[in-house]
Design an enzyme around this catalytic site. Structure first.
Site, PDB file in Angstrom:
ATOM      1  N   CYS A 229       0.824  -1.211   0.000  1.00 25.26           N
ATOM      2  CA  CYS A 229       0.000   0.000   0.000  1.00 25.26           C
ATOM      3  C   CYS A 229       0.860   1.264   0.000  1.00 25.26           C
ATOM      4  O   CYS A 229       1.500   1.595   1.005  1.00 25.26           O
ATOM      5  CB  CYS A 229      -0.927  -0.016   1.211  1.00 25.26           C
ATOM      6  N   CYS A 232       0.021   3.891   2.633  1.00 24.81           N
ATOM      7  CA  CYS A 232       0.445   3.398   3.959  1.00 24.81           C
ATOM      8  C   CYS A 232       1.922   3.690   4.176  1.00 24.81           C
ATOM      9  O   CYS A 232       2.332   4.212   5.219  1.00 24.81           O
ATOM     10  CB  CYS A 232       0.221   1.893   4.067  1.00 24.81           C
TER      11      CYS A 232
END
Length: 336
Positions: A229, A232
């Protein structure tokens, strides 16, 4: 892309290398702090259709032709970004892989379209879950309508490639639909506040397992994330700084990875290589873990704030990069 806050659906075509010709794309780059020794160009099915080797100075140069101009994915083994490629382009990229999206700058023929894409990612990231959740329905409708009109107006007035404009307009419309879906989810998340947090018992990077009950007595700031991600990973530098600031205070920083089981070793290596702090846990069933399902986690990163008694204070807390988070922590910990 995968389940991340930025929801973009793109139509890709295949890319084929025919060697250098007058019509070939020339693509070169200078990458500081590179994540690997190979750059991959990927298609819609995430299949690698072109590999470009990087030297030990983070530099590469290659030439290839494509069957049709379209959108592609540039992947360095950890991070990824969109590319618009057209035969005859002469692209030069300069970036720092540690900052990635924020550092991307293109020059040369085709730079305008690709700089537009790079900047679009940064702008999309500014529409945080917290901001969405704070809007009522009328405010949300106004925001998305203005966003679509502004972006389409810019494209219409620009001198960007006509094919690029056509594809990007479709992407804008799909992004708006994604925001509408995410807005509905954000409102549902708000209803989880002030209830007891769901329990978990997950593998700890340091060994053994860790239960939620073992962490009671402190405020918990939980980061639900995955190694694949991009948004993230983008929060990691800010998370490290805030962990350092509140080290020794009555707050525990917990990161729960929802990577799939086959990526367990990848997760372990990533945590070690990036020297991630706090309590690093690995969920037992990725997106389908009870903790993720109970908190309606359908996109990441997701941050949850839990009080010392195990009650959820905010099921969609501010991100580490938000100045509001430190203000909240100072208030909770009586540090003002």
């Amino acid at each position: 892309m995968k389940k991340s806050f930025l929801i973009t659906l793109i139509t890709f075509c295949s890319i084929y290398s025919f060697g250098q010709s007058k019509n070939a794309i020339t693509f070169q780059a200078e990458i500081a702090n590179r994540n690997g020794d190979v750059i991959y160009i990927k298609d819609a099915k995430n299949k690698t259709v072109k590999e470009i080797k990087i030297n030990d100075k983070g530099i590469f140069k290659d030439s290839f032709e494509i069957e049709k101009e379209d959108f592609y994915i540039f992947f360095d083994g950890v991070e990824y970004t969109q590319l618009f490629l057209k035969n005859g382009y002469d692209l030069k990229l300069k970036m720092d892989a540690k900052k990635f999206d924020e550092s991307i700058v293109y020059t040369g023929k085709g730079a305008a379209e690709n700089n537009y894409l790079a900047q679009s990612v940064i702008k999309e990231g500014q529409i945080t879950p917290e901001k969405l959740a704070s809007l009522n329905e009328d405010e949300f409708k106004k925001m998305t309508a203005e966003k679509q009109l502004t972006e389409e107006y810019f494209l219409n007035k620009s001198k960007l490639d006509k094919t690029f404009i056509e594809i990007q307009k479709r992407n804008i419309a799909m992004n708006i639909k994604g925001l509408q879906r995410y807005y509905t989810e954000s409102k549902a998340v708000q209803k989880l506040n002030n209830v007891m947090a769901p329990k978990f018992n997950y593998v700890n990077h340091k060994g053994g397992t860790t239960k939620l009950e073992e962490l009671k007595g402190k405020y918990l700031y939980i980061d639900v994330w995955a190694t694949w991600c991009g948004p993230c990973r983008g929060e990691i530098p800010s998370l490290k700084k805030i962990e350092e600031k509140y080290h020794g205070k009555n707050i525990e920083f917990v990161s729960i990875s929802i990577d799939v089981q086959k990526d367990f070793e990848k997760w372990k290596k990533f945590v070690s290589d990036k020297q991630l702090g706090g309590t690093q846990l690995f969920a037992d069933n990725d997106w389908n873990s009870d903790f993720a399902k109970s908190l309606n986690i359908t996109s990441i990163p997701r941050f949850i704030l839990i009080d010392p008694n195990g009650k959820i204070l905010n099921a969609g807390a501010e991100r580490p990069s938000s100045p509001k988070l430190e203000e909240l922590f100072d208030k909770l910990l009586n540090l003002q």
